[in-house]
Design a protein around this motif. Structure first.
Motif, PDB file in Angstrom:
ATOM      1  N   SER A 225      24.795  63.093  38.078  1.00 33.99           N
ATOM      2  CA  SER A 225      23.347  63.196  37.886  1.00 33.99           C
ATOM      3  C   SER A 225      22.905  62.547  36.578  1.00 33.99           C
ATOM      4  O   SER A 225      21.726  62.548  36.249  1.00 33.99           O
ATOM      5  CB  SER A 225      22.919  64.663  37.886  1.00 33.99           C
ATOM      6  N   HIS A 226      23.869  61.977  35.840  1.00 38.60           N
ATOM      7  CA  HIS A 226      23.566  61.353  34.555  1.00 38.60           C
ATOM      8  C   HIS A 226      24.234  59.978  34.465  1.00 38.60           C
ATOM      9  O   HIS A 226      24.803  59.615  33.437  1.00 38.60           O
ATOM     10  CB  HIS A 226      24.031  62.242  33.401  1.00 38.60           C
ATOM     11  N   ASP A 227      24.208  59.217  35.577  1.00 37.77           N
ATOM     12  CA  ASP A 227      24.755  57.862  35.543  1.00 37.77           C
ATOM     13  C   ASP A 227      23.619  56.861  35.716  1.00 37.77           C
ATOM     14  O   ASP A 227      22.453  57.221  35.648  1.00 37.77           O
ATOM     15  CB  ASP A 227      25.865  57.677  36.581  1.00 37.77           C
ATOM     16  N   ALA A 228      23.941  55.582  35.909  1.00 38.25           N
ATOM     17  CA  ALA A 228      22.898  54.553  35.884  1.00 38.25           C
ATOM     18  C   ALA A 228      23.207  53.432  36.861  1.00 38.25           C
ATOM     19  O   ALA A 228      24.364  53.261  37.294  1.00 38.25           O
ATOM     20  CB  ALA A 228      22.758  53.994  34.463  1.00 38.25           C
ATOM     21  N   GLU A 229      22.160  52.663  37.181  1.00 40.32           N
ATOM     22  CA  GLU A 229      22.311  51.593  38.174  1.00 40.32           C
ATOM     23  C   GLU A 229      21.244  50.529  37.953  1.00 40.32           C
ATOM     24  O   GLU A 229      20.147  50.819  37.457  1.00 40.32           O
ATOM     25  CB  GLU A 229      22.182  52.181  39.578  1.00 40.32           C
ATOM     26  N   ALA A 230      21.571  49.283  38.306  1.00 43.02           N
ATOM     27  CA  ALA A 230      20.616  48.178  38.193  1.00 43.02           C
ATOM     28  C   ALA A 230      20.683  47.324  39.450  1.00 43.02           C
ATOM     29  O   ALA A 230      21.772  46.897  39.845  1.00 43.02           O
ATOM     30  CB  ALA A 230      20.925  47.333  36.962  1.00 43.02           C
ATOM     31  N   PRO A 231      19.547  47.059  40.119  1.00 43.91           N
ATOM     32  CA  PRO A 231      19.551  46.206  41.305  1.00 43.91           C
ATOM     33  C   PRO A 231      19.734  44.741  40.913  1.00 43.91           C
ATOM     34  O   PRO A 231      19.232  44.290  39.887  1.00 43.91           O
ATOM     35  CB  PRO A 231      18.171  46.448  41.913  1.00 43.91           C
ATOM     36  N   VAL A 232      20.455  44.004  41.744  1.00 51.70           N
ATOM     37  CA  VAL A 232      20.687  42.585  41.489  1.00 51.70           C
ATOM     38  C   VAL A 232      19.646  41.764  42.245  1.00 51.70           C
ATOM     39  O   VAL A 232      19.511  41.920  43.466  1.00 51.70           O
ATOM     40  CB  VAL A 232      22.111  42.178  41.928  1.00 51.70           C
ATOM     41  N   PRO A 233      18.898  40.911  41.558  1.00 48.89           N
ATOM     42  CA  PRO A 233      17.882  40.094  42.247  1.00 48.89           C
ATOM     43  C   PRO A 233      18.521  39.141  43.263  1.00 48.89           C
ATOM     44  O   PRO A 233      19.566  38.556  43.000  1.00 48.89           O
ATOM     45  CB  PRO A 233      17.220  39.309  41.106  1.00 48.89           C
ATOM     46  N   VAL A 234      17.894  39.014  44.419  1.00 45.49           N
ATOM     47  CA  VAL A 234      18.371  38.077  45.440  1.00 45.49           C
ATOM     48  C   VAL A 234      17.612  36.762  45.276  1.00 45.49           C
ATOM     49  O   VAL A 234      16.381  36.761  45.215  1.00 45.49           O
ATOM     50  CB  VAL A 234      18.130  38.639  46.860  1.00 45.49           C
ATOM     51  N   PRO A 235      18.313  35.627  45.183  1.00 49.75           N
ATOM     52  CA  PRO A 235      17.615  34.341  45.061  1.00 49.75           C
ATOM     53  C   PRO A 235      16.679  34.119  46.244  1.00 49.75           C
ATOM     54  O   PRO A 235      17.080  34.302  47.396  1.00 49.75           O
ATOM     55  CB  PRO A 235      18.765  33.320  45.056  1.00 49.75           C
ATOM     56  N   GLU A 236      15.430  33.756  45.962  1.00 45.96           N
ATOM     57  CA  GLU A 236      14.464  33.523  47.037  1.00 45.96           C
ATOM     58  C   GLU A 236      14.755  32.193  47.728  1.00 45.96           C
ATOM     59  O   GLU A 236      15.080  31.206  47.071  1.00 45.96           O
ATOM     60  CB  GLU A 236      13.048  33.498  46.466  1.00 45.96           C
ATOM     61  N   PRO A 237      14.626  32.143  49.066  1.00 49.67           N
ATOM     62  CA  PRO A 237      14.883  30.895  49.792  1.00 49.67           C
ATOM     63  C   PRO A 237      14.048  29.733  49.283  1.00 49.67           C
ATOM     64  O   PRO A 237      14.517  28.618  49.151  1.00 49.67           O
ATOM     65  CB  PRO A 237      14.510  31.249  51.235  1.00 49.67           C
ATOM     66  N   ALA A 238      12.772  29.990  48.970  1.00 49.14           N
ATOM     67  CA  ALA A 238      11.902  28.931  48.481  1.00 49.14           C
ATOM     68  C   ALA A 238      12.423  28.374  47.168  1.00 49.14           C
ATOM     69  O   ALA A 238      12.415  27.167  46.923  1.00 49.14           O
ATOM     70  CB  ALA A 238      10.483  29.453  48.308  1.00 49.14           C
ATOM     71  N   THR A 239      12.899  29.281  46.316  1.00 49.52           N
ATOM     72  CA  THR A 239      13.445  28.840  45.035  1.00 49.52           C
ATOM     73  C   THR A 239      14.671  27.976  45.243  1.00 49.52           C
ATOM     74  O   THR A 239      14.856  26.953  44.580  1.00 49.52           O
ATOM     75  CB  THR A 239      13.803  30.067  44.172  1.00 49.52           C
ATOM     76  N   MET A 240      15.524  28.381  46.186  1.00 51.28           N
ATOM     77  CA  MET A 240      16.732  27.617  46.458  1.00 51.28           C
ATOM     78  C   MET A 240      16.381  26.247  47.025  1.00 51.28           C
ATOM     79  O   MET A 240      17.009  25.239  46.700  1.00 51.28           O
ATOM     80  CB  MET A 240      17.628  28.387  47.440  1.00 51.28           C
ATOM     81  N   LEU A 241      15.327  26.167  47.883  1.00 53.13           N
ATOM     82  CA  LEU A 241      14.909  24.881  48.450  1.00 53.13           C
ATOM     83  C   LEU A 241      14.362  23.968  47.358  1.00 53.13           C
ATOM     84  O   LEU A 241      14.662  22.766  47.329  1.00 53.13           O
ATOM     85  CB  LEU A 241      13.851  25.104  49.532  1.00 53.13           C
ATOM     86  N   LEU A 242      13.559  24.531  46.461  1.00 57.20           N
ATOM     87  CA  LEU A 242      13.028  23.737  45.366  1.00 57.20           C
ATOM     88  C   LEU A 242      14.138  23.228  44.460  1.00 57.20           C
ATOM     89  O   LEU A 242      14.122  22.084  44.004  1.00 57.20           O
ATOM     90  CB  LEU A 242      12.027  24.567  44.553  1.00 57.20           C
ATOM     91  N   LEU A 243      15.107  24.100  44.208  1.00 59.26           N
ATOM     92  CA  LEU A 243      16.242  23.703  43.378  1.00 59.26           C
ATOM     93  C   LEU A 243      17.004  22.571  44.044  1.00 59.26           C
ATOM     94  O   LEU A 243      17.371  21.581  43.411  1.00 59.26           O
ATOM     95  CB  LEU A 243      17.163  24.904  43.126  1.00 59.26           C
ATOM     96  N   GLY A 244      17.226  22.706  45.363  1.00 55.78           N
ATOM     97  CA  GLY A 244      17.938  21.656  46.092  1.00 55.78           C
ATOM     98  C   GLY A 244      17.172  20.351  46.079  1.00 55.78           C
ATOM     99  O   GLY A 244      17.744  19.266  45.876  1.00 55.78           O
ATOM    100  N   ALA A 245      15.842  20.418  46.278  1.00 58.13           N
ATOM    101  CA  ALA A 245      15.017  19.203  46.261  1.00 58.13           C
ATOM    102  C   ALA A 245      15.052  18.544  44.895  1.00 58.13           C
ATOM    103  O   ALA A 245      15.108  17.316  44.776  1.00 58.13           O
ATOM    104  CB  ALA A 245      13.585  19.551  46.656  1.00 58.13           C
ATOM    105  N   GLY A 246      15.034  19.374  43.858  1.00 53.41           N
ATOM    106  CA  GLY A 246      15.101  18.833  42.505  1.00 53.41           C
ATOM    107  C   GLY A 246      16.400  18.119  42.237  1.00 53.41           C
ATOM    108  O   GLY A 246      16.431  17.040  41.630  1.00 53.41           O
ATOM    109  N   LEU A 247      17.497  18.702  42.693  1.00 56.47           N
ATOM    110  CA  LEU A 247      18.805  18.076  42.506  1.00 56.47           C
ATOM    111  C   LEU A 247      18.896  16.765  43.267  1.00 56.47           C
ATOM    112  O   LEU A 247      19.461  15.780  42.780  1.00 56.47           O
ATOM    113  CB  LEU A 247      19.910  19.042  42.957  1.00 56.47           C
ATOM    114  N   ILE A 248      18.325  16.734  44.486  1.00 59.44           N
ATOM    115  CA  ILE A 248      18.335  15.498  45.275  1.00 59.44           C
ATOM    116  C   ILE A 248      17.516  14.419  44.564  1.00 59.44           C
ATOM    117  O   ILE A 248      17.906  13.249  44.482  1.00 59.44           O
ATOM    118  CB  ILE A 248      17.784  15.756  46.688  1.00 59.44           C
TER     119      ILE A 248
END
Length: 262
Positions: A225-248
């Motif tokens: 009852s006294h521990d901790a946790e942090a959610p991990v953000p999931v990369p958004e598909p749009a962000t991944m597409l923009l990143l891919g387009a930028g690399l291309i």
């Protein structure tokens, strides 16, 4: 005054005294020996865990300890002897996790300037298990719902001079009671989970324990009852597409710069 009234009055006096004693005992022993806390986090009552997010950047995780043997007082028994050593248990949560995964695909996190870990291990913290026998040389902690999973541990030493309070908030007000403060130990960690693979890992969970002198069994652990946790953000598909387009685009620009016949 009749005997019946006298007996009734005596009964209520005794009951009141017992109530006061119980209240004092509750206040005196309300703070666990070990606990974790996320300042500016949210306490999730469904599983009694401090959480930060939903898209956390680097955040501060604080570990608290009380030990009447090392600090003048009457509360806590966090450490074995004069040692102030402890372990932060770092566990990964996610439906896609299994022992068949390549641990190098899980990513890493940072605790301060340290990158953790060099490799993840499938299973549980050494002392989490199904039994708890004080006479067993391999004494294990009560079972934890998150195990087995990918896990690692980070060793550290507590610092003295911390003001310690019960990190579990009042269920009615939702506020942490910082009015009941005890002198104790603490350690603050800057946690950065940005390097964890959000495609596989949903959250990073933190537990805390201290070992005994030979480290063949645990000594104390923070209540679940006294521990901790942090959610991990999931990369958004749009962000991944923009990143891919930028690399291309960069690849095409590089080709034009170095290809005279283009």
């Amino acid at each position: 005054m009749t005997k019946a009234v006298k007996k009734l009055n005596k009964f209520w006096v005794i009951l009141s005294i017992l109530g006061m004693l119980c209240g004092f005992a509750s206040n005196s022993w309300a703070i666990p020996s070990l606990q974790l806390y996320i300042e500016n986090g949210t306490y999730r009552w469904s599983d009694q865990t401090w959480v930060v997010g939903p898209d956390p950047g680097p955040f501060t995780l604080t570990a608290f300890a009380l030990d009447k043997g090392l600090i003048s007082g009457t509360e806590g028994d966090a450490f074995y002897g004069a040692s102030t050593g402890a372990y932060l248990v770092v566990s990964l949560l996610g439906d896609a996790l299994s022992s068949s995964l390549d641990p190098s695909n899980l990513g890493t996190l940072k605790i301060g300037a340290s990158t953790i870990p060099s490799s993840w291990v499938w299973g549980s913290s050494p002392f989490f298990g199904q039994t708890q026998d004080p006479d067993d040389s391999t004494k294990t902690m009560p079972p934890h719902d998150i195990f087995p999973t990918w896990v690692t541990e980070y060793s550290f030493n507590f610092d003295s001079g911390y003001n310690v309070f019960d990190t579990q908030p009042d269920q009615g007000t939702g506020e942490v009671n910082t009015g009941d403060i005890k002198q104790g130990f603490g350690k603050q960690f800057t946690i950065d989970i940005g390097g964890i693979n959000g495609e596989l890992v949903k959250a990073v969970h933190f537990d805390l324990y201290t070992p005994n002198g030979t480290e063949t069994q645990y000594y104390k652990f923070a209540p679940f009852s006294h521990d901790a946790e942090a959610p991990v953000p999931v990369p958004e598909p749009a962000t991944m597409l923009l990143l891919g387009a930028g690399l291309i685009g960069l690849a095409g620009l590089r080709r034009r710069m170095f290809c005279k016949n283009c």
